[in-house]
Design a protein around this motif. Sequence first.
Motif, PDB file in Angstrom:
ATOM      1  N   LEU A 111       3.743   6.393   5.527  1.00  9.37           N
ATOM      2  CA  LEU A 111       2.458   5.883   5.067  1.00  9.37           C
ATOM      3  C   LEU A 111       1.998   6.746   3.897  1.00  9.37           C
ATOM      4  O   LEU A 111       2.068   7.979   3.977  1.00  9.37           O
ATOM      5  CB  LEU A 111       1.416   5.946   6.187  1.00  9.37           C
ATOM      6  N   THR A 112       1.551   6.115   2.827  1.00 10.63           N
ATOM      7  CA  THR A 112       1.088   6.874   1.661  1.00 10.63           C
ATOM      8  C   THR A 112      -0.221   6.293   1.151  1.00 10.63           C
ATOM      9  O   THR A 112      -0.649   5.205   1.572  1.00 10.63           O
ATOM     10  CB  THR A 112       2.119   6.857   0.514  1.00 10.63           C
ATOM     11  N   ASP A 113      -0.833   7.022   0.211  1.00 10.03           N
ATOM     12  CA  ASP A 113      -2.068   6.549  -0.400  1.00 10.03           C
ATOM     13  C   ASP A 113      -1.842   6.059  -1.831  1.00 10.03           C
ATOM     14  O   ASP A 113      -2.783   5.955  -2.610  1.00 10.03           O
ATOM     15  CB  ASP A 113      -3.135   7.646  -0.377  1.00 10.03           C
ATOM     16  N   ARG A 114      -0.588   5.738  -2.161  1.00 13.19           N
ATOM     17  CA  ARG A 114      -0.290   5.205  -3.490  1.00 13.19           C
ATOM     18  C   ARG A 114       0.371   3.843  -3.344  1.00 13.19           C
ATOM     19  O   ARG A 114       1.372   3.700  -2.627  1.00 13.19           O
ATOM     20  CB  ARG A 114       0.622   6.146  -4.275  1.00 13.19           C
ATOM     21  N   ASP A 115      -0.160   2.841  -4.026  1.00 16.27           N
ATOM     22  CA  ASP A 115       0.389   1.500  -3.929  1.00 16.27           C
ATOM     23  C   ASP A 115       1.855   1.466  -4.345  1.00 16.27           C
ATOM     24  O   ASP A 115       2.298   2.248  -5.193  1.00 16.27           O
ATOM     25  CB  ASP A 115      -0.407   0.523  -4.791  1.00 16.27           C
ATOM     26  N   PHE A 116       2.575   0.531  -3.755  1.00 18.89           N
ATOM     27  CA  PHE A 116       3.982   0.320  -4.075  1.00 18.89           C
ATOM     28  C   PHE A 116       4.164   0.108  -5.569  1.00 18.89           C
ATOM     29  O   PHE A 116       3.362  -0.545  -6.233  1.00 18.89           O
ATOM     30  CB  PHE A 116       4.501  -0.907  -3.319  1.00 18.89           C
ATOM     31  N   GLY A 117       5.232   0.681  -6.106  1.00 16.88           N
ATOM     32  CA  GLY A 117       5.554   0.520  -7.511  1.00 16.88           C
ATOM     33  C   GLY A 117       6.941   1.076  -7.778  1.00 16.88           C
ATOM     34  O   GLY A 117       7.723   1.312  -6.844  1.00 16.88           O
ATOM     35  N   GLN A 118       7.246   1.317  -9.026  1.00 17.09           N
ATOM     36  CA  GLN A 118       8.566   1.816  -9.377  1.00 17.09           C
ATOM     37  C   GLN A 118       8.872   3.134  -8.689  1.00 17.09           C
ATOM     38  O   GLN A 118      10.030   3.419  -8.363  1.00 17.09           O
ATOM     39  CB  GLN A 118       8.680   1.973 -10.895  1.00 17.09           C
ATOM     40  N   TRP A 119       7.837   3.932  -8.445  1.00 18.50           N
ATOM     41  CA  TRP A 119       8.061   5.213  -7.748  1.00 18.50           C
ATOM     42  C   TRP A 119       8.710   4.980  -6.386  1.00 18.50           C
ATOM     43  O   TRP A 119       9.588   5.758  -5.984  1.00 18.50           O
ATOM     44  CB  TRP A 119       6.739   5.978  -7.578  1.00 18.50           C
TER      45      TRP A 119
ATOM     46  N   SER B 224       0.828  -1.208   0.000  1.00 15.03           N
ATOM     47  CA  SER B 224       0.000   0.000   0.000  1.00 15.03           C
ATOM     48  C   SER B 224       0.862   1.257   0.000  1.00 15.03           C
ATOM     49  O   SER B 224       0.344   2.367   0.168  1.00 15.03           O
ATOM     50  CB  SER B 224      -0.931   0.002   1.212  1.00 15.03           C
ATOM     51  N   GLY B 225       2.171   1.096  -0.195  1.00 15.81           N
ATOM     52  CA  GLY B 225       3.069   2.253  -0.229  1.00 15.81           C
ATOM     53  C   GLY B 225       3.477   2.708   1.147  1.00 15.81           C
ATOM     54  O   GLY B 225       3.566   3.904   1.425  1.00 15.81           O
ATOM     55  N   THR B 226       3.747   1.757   2.020  1.00 13.17           N
ATOM     56  CA  THR B 226       4.056   2.029   3.426  1.00 13.17           C
ATOM     57  C   THR B 226       5.369   1.363   3.822  1.00 13.17           C
ATOM     58  O   THR B 226       5.759   0.356   3.233  1.00 13.17           O
ATOM     59  CB  THR B 226       2.946   1.471   4.327  1.00 13.17           C
TER      60      THR B 226
END
Length: 270
Positions: free
Chosen positions: A246-254, A229-231
Amino acid sequence: MESVRAVADWPVDNAAVAVVAAADGRVLGSTGPQAREFRLASVTKLLTAYATLVAIEEGAVEWDQPAGPEGSTVRHLISHVSGLAFDEHKALARPGTRRMYSNAGFEVLADTVHEASGIPFAEYLTEAVLAPLGMESSRLAGTAGAGGVSTCADLVRFAAEVQHPTLVSETTLDEATSVAFPGLSGVLPGFGHQKDNDWGLGFEIRDHKSPHWTGKNSSPRTFGHFGQSGTFLWVDPDAGVACVALTDRDFGQWAVDTWPAFTDAVLADL
């Protein structure tokens, strides 16, 4: 902290970040909505693992107690070497032979604590960890491997706890943050195959993994977890600091591009 102010440049709509000193649990720098609830995804495993440590010290369960597939124990489950598949209750390897990251293993782990204690695991987690630490905005809303919800302010309390434990002994925490079943290879989700995919008892250990979601300058003893979940939450014992994001963007290349450089910037700020 300059590093924390740079979080404003992350490609997310909302991010709550805090850096926590080991010496006294003081917040050295923070940004974003500290009281906002975020999905934790696999950062949930840190809370589940800590509740299991409490259960071990209470005598409700034992590390070498059989649990999961034939030949597997509580220790195998919590350190991802039970042989269970990622999201299926299906054995793919003999226990202790491969590091196979498994949400299913954490579900079995929680069921084992439930059966031994007689308390549903979500309640046990609240009674054993969340309530004593004052984590009033945290809860297990789904599975024990990925269903947690919390706030940055609450996880600051947890980050302070895992740097100076009050709910378990230092000996127990030291064991949990040391490599269990060393020398096993496996896949670190999001970062590929690792020859030595080191893990403790619920805590992922940085050691010399490359690539990794922490920084190049993070000490090998750094432990923690990140979530899809980008945490993330990491603790660097050598630097004497922890960090929650903690973020509101799912994990990815970013995240692959952003988190390691951010971590190194935090360490450089100390």
